[in-house]
Design an enzyme around this catalytic site. Structure first.
Site, PDB file in Angstrom:
ATOM      1  N   GLU A   7      -4.805   3.577   6.177  1.00  0.00           N
ATOM      2  CA  GLU A   7      -4.651   3.448   4.715  1.00  0.00           C
ATOM      3  C   GLU A   7      -5.285   4.421   3.980  1.00  0.00           C
ATOM      4  OE1 GLU A   7      -5.474  -0.670   3.004  1.00  0.00           O
ATOM      5  OE2 GLU A   7      -6.211   0.262   1.160  1.00  0.00           O
ATOM      6  N   SER A  58     -10.974  -0.986   3.736  1.00  0.00           N
ATOM      7  CA  SER A  58     -10.061  -0.979   4.846  1.00  0.00           C
ATOM      8  C   SER A  58      -9.874   0.374   5.121  1.00  0.00           C
ATOM      9  CB  SER A  58      -8.956  -1.822   4.664  1.00  0.00           C
ATOM     10  OG  SER A  58      -9.397  -3.061   3.929  1.00  0.00           O
ATOM     11  N   ARG A  76       0.873  -1.379  -0.211  1.00  0.00           N
ATOM     12  CA  ARG A  76       0.025   0.009  -0.125  1.00  0.00           C
ATOM     13  C   ARG A  76       0.976   1.222  -0.097  1.00  0.00           C
ATOM     14  NH1 ARG A  76      -2.407  -3.917  -0.789  1.00  0.00           N
ATOM     15  NH2 ARG A  76      -4.657  -4.509   0.038  1.00  0.00           N
TER      16      ARG A  76
END
Ligand SMILES: Cc1cc2nc3c(=O)[nH]c(=O)nc-3n(C[C@H](O)[C@H](O)[C@H](O)COP(=O)(O)OP(=O)(O)OC[C@H]3O[C@@H](n4cnc5c(N)ncnc54)[C@H](O)[C@@H]3O)c2cc1C
Length: 338
Positions: free
Chosen positions: A334, A238, A164
């Site tokens: 995130e 998420s 990520r």
């Protein structure tokens, strides 16, 4: 080039936060972007590039210029017996690209089905799901340097992809507008079926010799059963990244919490399931006013209707503090907090 003032961004972010943009410009041509970055407005105001708005949390009205990306187009750059090379403009919708490739039997991104958002944001955090990341098919991208107006090319190494992560979230943060990406897909697929429930779902679908269309459909089914649809319940997928800890720390945690959910992350590190940690702190399914943690997946924070961005952010901070207090583990968002 048309500039709108005071426009609500509610329909442009998947959390459905009703924040306003001081200025909004929708970009459909590269030439519009080139004109915009040379303008006084661009030089005087803060700016935010917006794709599908599925990885941002707007904590307040945006006091600056929002640049909404609508650059479209897919070109077949090269084709041989084994592969195709595609160049895709950054305003294309990621999932529509996946369906187009699956339909043409071009393999490599079928596990990334149903990830919301634009193609241009995919390299920002090296999107990933079900054992596959963008970097596995990535060749290069073109991006416009916002200060000089020059177009620069970045190969895979220059993008510095991680979990990520990319150079565009770190060293080059907010310096470039990604214009297009180039990817290589295979005509003979290498299927990735072992991650998550893909194999089990394919069995239930009666597919003993699956093709990439079956894999894409299995991933879609799994995602639809686990994750709330942003058009029904505002969310950004998420909210936190899975934290990566040293193996020593993991062993210590495992002694106290034998059921802890974790995956190897190289030789010396272990990736912990952030959703499990949050669930253990008692947040799963809990609602606080118009925000909360989703009933099926604690890692997904939701907007039940009229939550403000700062309500969601306050809940995120509370969750972060609880995980730290209980497990001495730091979890980081995130989602991009704006
Ligand atoms: C239900 C749901 C499920 C999800 N599942 C996953 C998943 O499985 N895996 C995963 O990796 N992600 C997942 N996400 C997160 C999200 O879909 C991805 O991160 C996606 O790539 C974001 O695309 P976007 O266009 O919506 O980005 P935006 O939210 O619009 O932008 C994200 C960031 O990228 C910047 N940006 C956007 N476009 C450009 C550009 N052209 N040039 C420069 N900067 C740009 C923005 O300024 C911002 O900082 C999920 C989200 C939701 C809502």
């Amino acid at each position: 080039m048309h500039i709108q003032e005071g426009q609500s961004l509610k329909s442009m972010n998947t959390f459905g936060i009703d924040a306003k943009a001081k200025y909004l410009s929708i970009i459909r041509e590269i030439s519009d972007l080139e004109t915009l970055v040379k303008s006084n407005l661009f030089k005087e105001e803060n700016h935010l590039i917006l794709g599908g708005g599925s990885n941002i949390l707007l904590t307040k009205d945006y006091n600056g210029l929002v640049i909404k990306n609508e650059l479209k187009g897919i070109s077949l750059i090269n084709e041989d017996n084994a592969s195709v090379i595609l160049k895709i403009m950054s305003g294309e919708v990621w999932h529509e690209l996946v369906l187009y490739c699956v339909e043409n039997n071009w393999a490599g991104i079928e596990n990334l089905s149903l990830i919301p958002g634009s193609v241009g944001a995919a390299p920002m955090q090296n999107i990933g799901a079900y054992g596959v990341e963008l970097k596995s098919v990535f060749i290069e991208l073109e991006a416009l340097h916002l200060e000089s107006g020059e177009v620069h090319t970045f190969d895979k190494k220059a993008c510095d992809f991680g979990y990520r992560q990319s150079v565009f979230k770190n060293r080059l943060k907010e310096q470039y507008f990604i214009l297009s990406i180039t990817i290589k897909l295979l005509k003979k697929p290498k299927l990735h079926l072992t991650y998550g429930a893909i194999n089990d779902t394919l069995k239930l679908m009666g597919k003993s010799k699956p093709n990439i269309k079956d894999v894409s459909q299995a991933v879609i089914q799994i995602r639809q059963s686990k994750l709330p649809n942003p058009s029904e319940l505002g969310n950004s997928g998420s909210f936190f990244k899975n934290p990566i800890v040293e193996n020593e720390k993991f062993k210590e945690l495992k002694l106290n919490y034998p059921n802890i959910v974790a995956y190897p992350a190289g030789e010396k590190h272990t990736k912990l399931a952030a959703g499990w940690l949050i669930e253990q702190c008692g947040y799963k399914g809990k609602r606080y006013g118009d925000t909360g943690s989703h009933k099926h997946q604690a890692l997904v924070l939701v907007n039940y209707g009229n939550a403000k961005g700062k309500d969601i952010w306050n809940l995120a901070l509370k969750i972060q503090a609880s995980v730290k207090a209980k497990f001495d583990v730091d979890i980081q968002p995130e989602v991009n907090i704006i």
